[in-house]
Design an enzyme around this catalytic site. Structure first.
Site, short mmCIF file in Angstrom:
data_model
loop_
_atom_site.label_atom_id
_atom_site.label_comp_id
_atom_site.label_asym_id
_atom_site.label_seq_id
_atom_site.Cartn_x
_atom_site.Cartn_y
_atom_site.Cartn_z
CG ASP A 190 70.64 -22.45 40.94
OD1 ASP A 190 71.01 -22.83 39.34
OD2 ASP A 190 70.68 -21.43 41.52
CD GLU B 267 67.89 -20.75 39.39
OE1 GLU B 267 67.87 -21.19 40.63
OE2 GLU B 267 69.02 -19.74 39.36
NE ARG C 276 66.71 -12.60 39.65
CZ ARG C 276 67.33 -12.02 39.97
NH1 ARG C 276 67.71 -10.92 39.80
NH2 ARG C 276 67.83 -11.95 41.19
CE LYS D 19 74.48 -21.63 42.07
NZ LYS D 19 73.75 -20.47 42.59
CG ASP E 256 73.69 -19.18 39.54
OD1 ASP E 256 72.65 -19.73 39.92
OD2 ASP E 256 74.56 -18.38 40.09
CE LYS F 272 65.65 -20.34 43.05
NZ LYS F 272 67.03 -19.53 43.23
CG ASP G 67 67.99 -22.63 44.50
OD1 ASP G 67 68.21 -21.73 45.78
OD2 ASP G 67 68.37 -22.37 43.61
#
Length: 505
Positions: A272, A351, A353, A279, A349, A267, A290
């Site tokens: 993010d 995202e 996956r 968030k 959020d 990933k 992230d």
């Protein structure tokens, strides 16, 4: 294909080397590693060199509160002679984990010094000596963008010896390389996101590949659209800095058709915000890290040839920036992933996956690997399950793969705890609109893993959710405050073991 670069993309590390016998001309600062069993045998000769009774010094320091627990330190200035000071460092019971802690303590002591001579206990096996060298590298980590008071630089040279004539340089050299992967992953995760975007990550991967005999292919946003990478495109479409898919290939010398083939999928969310499912401010702080999974994949790939990995490996980094804007993807959008599977978005959020799904689907459909492992800072739920800084989450469809990864976690110090994949929870991510939803109520780390499992098909697959070990709250042992670069040392240890796919293929 990889673009060649003359840039030295590796960090400036202390020169860690092995010295057979005590050096004739030592450094101004000496370190003596004391375990629960006392001082190393070479301490007597070292003390004679330094003009100090090290056994008596240890007794005095113990009387004043020093304990030889791993990483404990006590400094003693010398008023005469060429050597200025002696540092006693605790190594606890001498396990690799405790030796790694001791190495990190030495590195912190060595900041600003040109050279350290370090006397360790005789009889440390290669695993322990490697861990010690890893700790020296990891404890040296530094990152800043300061223009004033940048702090003390890492030690220039750290010489290790047990006083014997044995040449242990191979174990030390391996420890330096494995430690370097952790440093690189930490450096990637710590780089601020005004510098770091998907194109930046692709450039770093390309530069590192040029030093390691690797091949690189990078998909830009146009090629991603042409090839149907709908998850990456959806997550990245809200940002003015478009997504990238980075593919790095390693083939060992002498590889043939029977050489096992592993694909890593990382990933790479370079920032993010949560997208339109924004968030809160506090939740956004630290989201530059992230992309830890993707950074760990790049760092791991950079070491495979140097350490002689025996398996073919492809690293896929799914890189995007998740931003809110007029072009951002929305809750209730339906996106089509690589290969055609569809997802109804319920939370922008969730995202990570979505981009990993594209990478896993591409790996299974196009690359035909024997094993797929994805790695990510995927869910906050794994922190609820496992707490912080003890274990990362491991999900797997194959018991042998799970065992091999868990063993590598124990060796590397990046420990894993296997989590369940109960089929009964699959209904939590079902929807009448698409093949699945990307977010639901319930056990969040498990439902995220079940979402990804569908893309792996019948290929042995493991998912590493390392949010629980991705950030250290303080300088402690081999970690510094902030991003840990979780996963790089784990993956490097696993892939360079004698048989990473034992029991699987």
């Amino acid at each position: 294909m990889a673009r060649r670069s003359s840039q030295n993309v590796f960090p400036t590390l202390p020169a860690v080397q092995w010295q057979p016998g005590l050096p004739v001309h030592g450094a101004r600062s000496w370190v003596v590693v004391a375990g629960e069993a006392g001082l190393p045998a070479a301490a007597k000769e070292a003390g004679e060199r330094l003009g100090v009774d090290l056994t008596r010094l240890l007794e005095v320091q113990r009387d004043t509160g020093f304990s030889p627990s791993a990483g404990a330190t006590a400094a003693y200035p010398l008023l005469t002679g060429e050597v200025a000071e002696v540092l006693l460092v605790g190594a606890g019971d001498g396990t690799p984990a405790e030796l790694r802690h001791a190495g990190a303590a030495i590195a912190r002591f060595g900041r600003g010094k040109d050279e350290l001579t370090t006397v360790v206990a005789e009889g440390i096996d290669d695993a322990g000596l490697q861990a010690f060298a890893e700790g020296v590298v990891l404890g040296s980590f530094t990152f800043h963008r300061k223009t004033v008071d940048p702090g003390r630089p890492v030690a220039g040279r750290i010489t290790l010896t047990d006083g014997s004539a044995a040449d242990r340089s191979a174990a030390v050299a391996r420890g330096v390389v494995v430690g370097r992967t952790g440093w690189l992953a930490r450096q990637f995760a710590t780089t601020p996101s005004n510098e770091k975007d998907p194109a930046w990550l692709a450039a770093r991967a390309t530069e590192l590949a040029a030093t390691g005999g690797l091949e690189v292919t990078v998909w830009d946003e146009k090629q991603l659209a042409a090839d149907g990478f709908g998850g990456l495109l959806a997550v990245g479409q809200g940002s003015v800095r478009p997504p990238r898919l980075i593919r790095i290939d390693y083939t060992p010398d002498g590889a043939g058709k029977d050489t096992p083939y592993v694909v890593l999928v990382g990933k790479g969310i370079t920032y993010d915000t949560g997208g339109l499912s924004l968030k809160p401010r506090e939740g956004m702080v630290s989201m530059k890290r992230d992309m830890t999974g993707g950074g760990s994949v790049i760092a791991t790939m950079s070491a495979l040839r140097e350490l002689g990995a025996k398996v073919r490996v492809t690293g896929l980094v799914c890189a995007a920036e998740n931003m809110p804007s007029g072009t951002a993807y929305r809750p209730d959008d339906v996106i089509r992933h690589y290969g055609g599977r569809t997802t109804e978005v319920k939370n922008t959020d969730a995202e990570g996956r979505l981009v990993l799904a594209d990478g896993i689907a591409y790996a299974v459909e196009e690359l035909k690997p024997d094993v797929v492992v994805d790695i990510a800072t995927l869910t906050g739920a794994i922190k609820v399950s496992l707490g912080a800084m003890l274990y990362g989450g491991l999900f797997a469809t194959d018991d042998a793969l799970a065992d091999n990864l868990a063993d590598a976690g124990e060796v590397s110090g990046e420990r894993l705890w296997r989590m369940p994949l109960p089929a009964e929870y699959a209904e939590l991510i079902s929807t009448p609109v698409a093949d699945s939803v990307n977010s639901s109520k319930g056990p969040g780390s498990i439902t995220a893993a079940l979402f990804l499992k569908a893309f792996a098909g019948d290929v042995p697959w493991a998912h590493l959710d390392l949010s629980s070990i991705a950030e250290s709250p303080r300088d402690e042992h081999e970690y510094s405050l902030g991003a840990t670069g979780a996963g790089a040392r784990l993956l490097t240890t696993w892939l360079t073991s004698d048989n990473p796919v034992a029991g699987i293929v």
